[in-house]
Design a protein around this motif. Sequence first.
Motif, short mmCIF file in Angstrom:
data_model
loop_
_atom_site.label_atom_id
_atom_site.label_comp_id
_atom_site.label_asym_id
_atom_site.label_seq_id
_atom_site.Cartn_x
_atom_site.Cartn_y
_atom_site.Cartn_z
N UNK A 19 0.87 -11.44 -16.23
CA UNK A 19 1.91 -12.28 -15.63
C UNK A 19 2.20 -11.83 -14.20
N UNK A 20 2.31 -10.52 -13.99
CA UNK A 20 2.59 -10.00 -12.64
C UNK A 20 1.48 -10.42 -11.67
N UNK A 21 0.24 -10.32 -12.10
CA UNK A 21 -0.89 -10.71 -11.25
C UNK A 21 -0.79 -12.20 -10.90
N UNK A 22 -0.44 -13.03 -11.87
CA UNK A 22 -0.30 -14.46 -11.63
C UNK A 22 0.85 -14.74 -10.66
N UNK A 23 1.97 -14.04 -10.83
CA UNK A 23 3.14 -14.27 -9.96
C UNK A 23 2.88 -13.80 -8.54
N UNK A 24 2.09 -12.76 -8.38
CA UNK A 24 1.77 -12.27 -7.04
C UNK A 24 0.90 -13.26 -6.28
N UNK A 61 9.01 -21.59 -10.14
CA UNK A 61 8.70 -20.37 -10.86
C UNK A 61 8.86 -20.58 -12.37
N UNK A 62 9.97 -21.19 -12.77
CA UNK A 62 10.22 -21.44 -14.19
C UNK A 62 9.12 -22.32 -14.78
N UNK A 63 8.78 -23.40 -14.12
CA UNK A 63 7.74 -24.31 -14.62
C UNK A 63 6.38 -23.61 -14.69
N UNK A 64 6.09 -22.79 -13.70
CA UNK A 64 4.81 -22.08 -13.67
C UNK A 64 4.70 -21.13 -14.86
N UNK A 65 5.74 -20.32 -15.07
CA UNK A 65 5.71 -19.35 -16.17
C UNK A 65 5.69 -20.08 -17.51
N UNK A 66 6.45 -21.16 -17.64
CA UNK A 66 6.41 -21.96 -18.87
C UNK A 66 5.01 -22.49 -19.12
N UNK A 67 4.34 -22.89 -18.05
CA UNK A 67 2.99 -23.42 -18.17
C UNK A 67 1.98 -22.37 -18.63
N UNK A 68 2.28 -21.11 -18.37
CA UNK A 68 1.41 -20.04 -18.82
C UNK A 68 1.61 -19.73 -20.30
N UNK A 84 7.72 -13.32 -4.50
CA UNK A 84 8.47 -12.91 -5.68
C UNK A 84 8.73 -11.43 -5.52
N UNK A 85 9.99 -11.04 -5.33
CA UNK A 85 10.34 -9.62 -5.14
C UNK A 85 10.81 -9.07 -6.47
N UNK A 86 10.06 -8.12 -7.01
CA UNK A 86 10.41 -7.49 -8.28
C UNK A 86 11.41 -6.37 -8.01
#
Length: 76
Positions: free
Chosen positions: A61-66, A26-33, A72-74
């Motif tokens: 970001x929410x759309x990408x995480x979904x 998750x961290x790497x994915x969000x950093x990559x965005x 991913x539980x918000x």
Amino acid sequence: MNREIPYADSDVLIKAQVPRSEIQMLVKYVEGLGHLGVVTTTDRHAGEVLIQTTKYTWPDLKKALEGMPFEVAFKN
């Protein structure tokens, strides 16, 4: 007339929970965005993270995480 938007008006903190084994992904994915947000682990054993973003970038970001291959539980 250009009005600057104060940062306090745009900051968003999202509490989320992911499988413990997927925190690093998750961290790497969000950093990559890049500009969409930053992830901080708050409880590694429970899989709890805090996502810092803005109200303007949060929808993207929410759309990408979904679309992640794990849940991913918000919490907010």
